[in-house]
Write an enzyme that holds these catalytic residues in place. Structure first.
Site, PDB file in Angstrom:
ATOM      1  N   GLY A  80       5.228 -10.555   8.390  1.00 26.40           N
ATOM      2  CA  GLY A  80       5.874  -9.682   9.364  1.00 26.40           C
ATOM      3  C   GLY A  80       4.870  -8.666   9.880  1.00 26.40           C
TER       4      GLY A  80
ATOM      5  N   GLY B 207       4.805 -13.405   3.209  1.00 28.82           N
ATOM      6  CA  GLY B 207       5.476 -12.561   4.196  1.00 28.82           C
ATOM      7  C   GLY B 207       4.515 -12.187   5.301  1.00 28.82           C
TER       8      GLY B 207
ATOM      9  CG  ASN C  69       8.401   0.077  -0.091  1.00 34.43           C
ATOM     10  OD1 ASN C  69       7.490   0.741  -0.593  1.00 34.43           O
ATOM     11  ND2 ASN C  69       8.813   0.255   1.144  1.00 34.43           N
TER      12      ASN C  69
ATOM     13  CB  VAL D  20       2.821  -4.964   6.436  1.00 36.92           C
ATOM     14  CG1 VAL D  20       1.641  -4.631   5.541  1.00 36.92           C
ATOM     15  CG2 VAL D  20       3.573  -3.704   6.798  1.00 36.92           C
TER      16      VAL D  20
ATOM     17  CE  LYS E 139      13.749   4.230   2.247  1.00 35.65           C
ATOM     18  NZ  LYS E 139      12.447   3.909   2.836  1.00 35.65           N
TER      19      LYS E 139
ATOM     20  NE  ARG F 277      15.180  -0.326   2.840  1.00 37.27           N
ATOM     21  CZ  ARG F 277      14.436  -0.909   1.892  1.00 37.27           C
ATOM     22  NH1 ARG F 277      15.030  -1.446   0.846  1.00 37.27           N
ATOM     23  NH2 ARG F 277      13.133  -0.930   1.969  1.00 37.27           N
TER      24      ARG F 277
ATOM     25  CG  ASP G 151      12.750   1.299   5.245  1.00 40.60           C
ATOM     26  OD1 ASP G 151      11.540   1.315   5.006  1.00 40.60           O
ATOM     27  OD2 ASP G 151      13.548   0.654   4.538  1.00 40.60           O
TER      28      ASP G 151
HETATM   29  P1  NAI Z   1       8.900  -7.335   8.170  1.00 41.16           P
HETATM   30  O1  NAI Z   1      10.376  -7.444   8.095  1.00 41.16           O
HETATM   31  O2  NAI Z   1       8.226  -7.147   9.478  1.00 41.16           O
HETATM   32  O3  NAI Z   1       8.222  -8.625   7.472  1.00 41.16           O
HETATM   33  C1  NAI Z   1       8.689  -9.255   6.329  1.00 41.16           C
HETATM   34  C2  NAI Z   1       8.375 -10.740   6.486  1.00 41.16           C
HETATM   35  O4  NAI Z   1       8.620 -11.384   5.236  1.00 41.16           O
HETATM   36  C3  NAI Z   1       9.254 -11.446   7.525  1.00 41.16           C
HETATM   37  O5  NAI Z   1       8.436 -12.173   8.413  1.00 41.16           O
HETATM   38  C4  NAI Z   1      10.147 -12.356   6.684  1.00 41.16           C
HETATM   39  O6  NAI Z   1      10.498 -13.549   7.365  1.00 41.16           O
HETATM   40  C5  NAI Z   1       9.249 -12.638   5.491  1.00 41.16           C
HETATM   41  N1  NAI Z   1       9.916 -13.066   4.275  1.00 41.16           N
HETATM   42  C6  NAI Z   1      11.090 -12.617   3.744  1.00 41.16           C
HETATM   43  N2  NAI Z   1      11.340 -13.233   2.574  1.00 41.16           N
HETATM   44  C7  NAI Z   1      10.302 -14.077   2.359  1.00 41.16           C
HETATM   45  C8  NAI Z   1       9.967 -14.972   1.309  1.00 41.16           C
HETATM   46  N3  NAI Z   1      10.750 -15.141   0.249  1.00 41.16           N
HETATM   47  N4  NAI Z   1       8.813 -15.671   1.405  1.00 41.16           N
HETATM   48  C9  NAI Z   1       8.001 -15.540   2.474  1.00 41.16           C
HETATM   49  N5  NAI Z   1       8.264 -14.694   3.494  1.00 41.16           N
HETATM   50  C10 NAI Z   1       9.396 -13.968   3.434  1.00 41.16           C
HETATM   51  O7  NAI Z   1       8.498  -6.145   7.165  1.00 41.16           O
HETATM   52  P2  NAI Z   1       7.146  -5.326   7.133  1.00 41.16           P
HETATM   53  O8  NAI Z   1       7.269  -4.092   7.928  1.00 41.16           O
HETATM   54  O9  NAI Z   1       5.992  -6.252   7.364  1.00 41.16           O
HETATM   55  O10 NAI Z   1       7.125  -4.869   5.596  1.00 41.16           O
HETATM   56  C11 NAI Z   1       6.830  -5.784   4.558  1.00 41.16           C
HETATM   57  C12 NAI Z   1       7.033  -5.106   3.211  1.00 41.16           C
HETATM   58  O11 NAI Z   1       6.174  -3.983   3.114  1.00 41.16           O
HETATM   59  C13 NAI Z   1       8.455  -4.594   2.972  1.00 41.16           C
HETATM   60  O12 NAI Z   1       8.769  -4.730   1.607  1.00 41.16           O
HETATM   61  C14 NAI Z   1       8.358  -3.127   3.344  1.00 41.16           C
HETATM   62  O13 NAI Z   1       9.332  -2.362   2.661  1.00 41.16           O
HETATM   63  C15 NAI Z   1       6.961  -2.811   2.846  1.00 41.16           C
HETATM   64  N6  NAI Z   1       6.336  -1.676   3.514  1.00 41.16           N
HETATM   65  C16 NAI Z   1       6.199  -1.689   4.876  1.00 41.16           C
HETATM   66  C17 NAI Z   1       5.605  -0.602   5.512  1.00 41.16           C
HETATM   67  C18 NAI Z   1       5.356  -0.598   6.988  1.00 41.16           C
HETATM   68  O14 NAI Z   1       4.531   0.199   7.444  1.00 41.16           O
HETATM   69  N7  NAI Z   1       6.000  -1.447   7.753  1.00 41.16           N
HETATM   70  C19 NAI Z   1       5.141   0.589   4.746  1.00 41.16           C
HETATM   71  C20 NAI Z   1       5.275   0.443   3.307  1.00 41.16           C
HETATM   72  C21 NAI Z   1       5.879  -0.640   2.743  1.00 41.16           C
END
Ligand code: NAI
Length: 359
Positions: free
Chosen positions: A178, A176, A257, A180, A80, A44, A114
């Site tokens: 994004g 959220g 996470n 996922v 990490k 990260r 990450d």
């Molecule tokens: P991402 O950065 O693509 O999506 C996160 C989304 O959350 C963004 O669209 C952002 O605008 C939104 N967001 C942030 N704060 C917010 C709030 N207070 N209210 C509403 N929306 C908010 O991240 P991604 O890859 O989707 O990951 C999401 C979570 O899952 C993270 O915590 C990441 O560490 C965890 N994770 C992701 C994995 C992966 O394969 N990408 C694997 C394991 C865990």
């Protein structure tokens, strides 16, 4: 920070600091455990408020990786990496210097992507070390499989807590949208769930709402809705004393996470409020399962078997928590530690070597 006390308490094997002023690199790699195999964990890049915050993050995330791998039955340990930097200062020489840092560990630590690192960034790191996975984003990268695992986790939780087999008409609030969260929303919509969605990027939320017939909710309210499942898929640390007291859903099952601000205190608060919490590192292991198979040679069937184990493991954790009257977080930790102990005992018996990775 009482560094050695903290490391001892959390059970880390090694914590390595690296400073390359010329390349503008300040990085920490924490190896929590290599009991099951080489330590795996993504890197990260983040503009941490302080070096103490970076250290706290890397220690907690690396320990989470150990438990995640053990709960997912993968023969790897937990590690990490964090790079302390503003994303706008990211450059080739910094990434290459980080690659040399990873290389110096000779395969004890295998990393991937990450927050604030992209596959092209990984390629630059990879130019200095073989111990990088996820460069080619096999099978679409980790996010789709993380989402598929979250869906299985929601199924397990709904079956256990609500005695419901079908997701049709299930009310789910997804925080959220994004990589996922948007996939979680799609999978739920395909199964007829009644969706409430939220993102701080309102255009993203509105576009997905149109596509899936979902209702957009403000970020301040999404966790307070009277739904069946609250699915946090945004940032870590969201579950704290204030937010937990506002949650009306009987189930919390999402990808983020480090969801619990304080593992013990907030795990207990969820239990006290009779909310079934799916431990984050168990339900979000799909991404790790994906990168592990990317590393050893991708096989769809093995990946699916790994993914399905998330469902079985969560049911085992729910049963264990209920019968021992402990939190699901504690039950998951105990399960991971048992699996590590058993695997070490077996390895000692067979005197076999741990898995060695060479790219
Ligand atoms: P991402 O950065 O693509 O999506 C996160 C989304 O959350 C963004 O669209 C952002 O605008 C939104 N967001 C942030 N704060 C917010 C709030 N207070 N209210 C509403 N929306 C908010 O991240 P991604 O890859 O989707 O990951 C999401 C979570 O899952 C993270 O915590 C990441 O560490 C965890 N994770 C992701 C994995 C992966 O394969 N990408 C694997 C394991 C865990």
């Amino acid at each position: 920070v009482k560094l050695f006390e903290t490391i001892q308490e959390m059970g880390h094997q090694q914590v390595l600091f690296h400073h390359d002023p010329e390349a503008g690199l300040k990085a920490i790699i924490a190896i929590h455990s290599q009991d099951l195999g080489p330590a795996m964990g993504a890197t990260r890049l983040f503009p941490y408020q302080s070096e103490g915050h970076a250290l706290h993050d890397v220690l907690r995330l690396s320990r989470g990786m150990t438990y995640k791998a053990a709960c997912a039955n993968l023969p790897v340990g937990g590690g990490k990496g964090v790079i302390i930097a503003d994303p706008s200062h990211k450059n080739d020489s910094m990434l290459k210097a980080y690659g040399r840092f990873v290389e110096s560990l000779k395969g004890q630590f295998i990393t991937g992507q990450d927050v604030n690192l992209s596959p092209p960034d990984l390629k630059k790191i990879r130019s200095e070390t073989d111990y990088v996975v996820g460069v080619e984003e096999i099978a679409g990268g980790p996010a789709p499989l993380t989402a598929a695992g979250v869906l299985l986790g929601i199924k397990a939780a709904v079956e256990f807590k609500l005695q419901r087999q079908s997701l049709e008409g299930l009310k789910v609030a997804v925080q959220g949208l994004g990589n996922v969260g948007s996939s979680v929303a799609r999978l739920l919509a395909e199964r007829g769930a009644d969706l409430f969605i939220s993102d701080i990027k309102t255009d993203v939320a509105e576009e997905l709402a149109d596509r899936y017939g979902a209702t957009v909710v403000s970020p301040a309210e999404i966790h307070t809705l009277p739904v069946d499942v609250f699915s946090p898929c945004a940032m870590g640390g969201f579950l704290n004393s204030r937010t937990i007291s506002q949650i009306q859903a009987p189930i919390v099952a999402g990808a983020a996470n480090n969801q619990l601000e304080s593992e013990q205190q907030h795990g207990q608060l969820l239990t006290a409020r009779d909310i079934l919490y799916c431990p984050d590192y168990v339900i979000n292991a799909g991404g790790l399962i994906n990168v592990y198979h990317d590393m050893i040679g991708y096989c769809d069937q093995k990946v699916m078997t790994g993914l399905n184990s998330i469902y079985d493991t969560l049911l085992e954790i729910f049963d264990k928590a209920k019968s021992l009257e402990i939190t699901t977080h504690e039950a998951a930790k105990q399960l991971a530690e048992e699996r590590i102990r058993q695997s070490k005992t077996q390895a000692d018996r067979q005197t076999s070597k741990p898995l060695a990775y060479s790219a």
